[in-house]
Motif scaffolding. Sequence first.
Motif: not given
Length: 89
Positions: A15-42
């Motif tokens: 929420w503080q970073q408005q859903g964006r990566c602190c490095y590249c600024g791309e939107h990321v997704v919050l994941t809760y399942r292990p297989y989703e955590g392996a995605r590049p935008y997790a």
Amino acid sequence: MDTRAGRYFKWLLFWQQQGRCCYCGEHVVLTYRPYEGARPYAATLEHLRRRADGGTDHPSNLAMSCKRCNNTRGQRDWLSYASWRRDEF
Ligand SMILES: [Zn+2]
């Protein structure tokens, strides 16, 4: 850091970073399942000062980044890595 505290910080930073990566600024997704955590935008919790360099789990040392940036940062310090990801060099 897949603990209750880790999940809480990730949610907070999301929420503080408005859903964006602190490095590249791309939107990321919050994941809760292990297989989703392996995605590049997790969303991942990042230690700005690496634990190998004496960084701690204190909130001031944590930021949220995407999995891709987290994986490719390696040994770089976080400020130069952020500039590099954003093509500021
Ligand atoms: Zn990123």
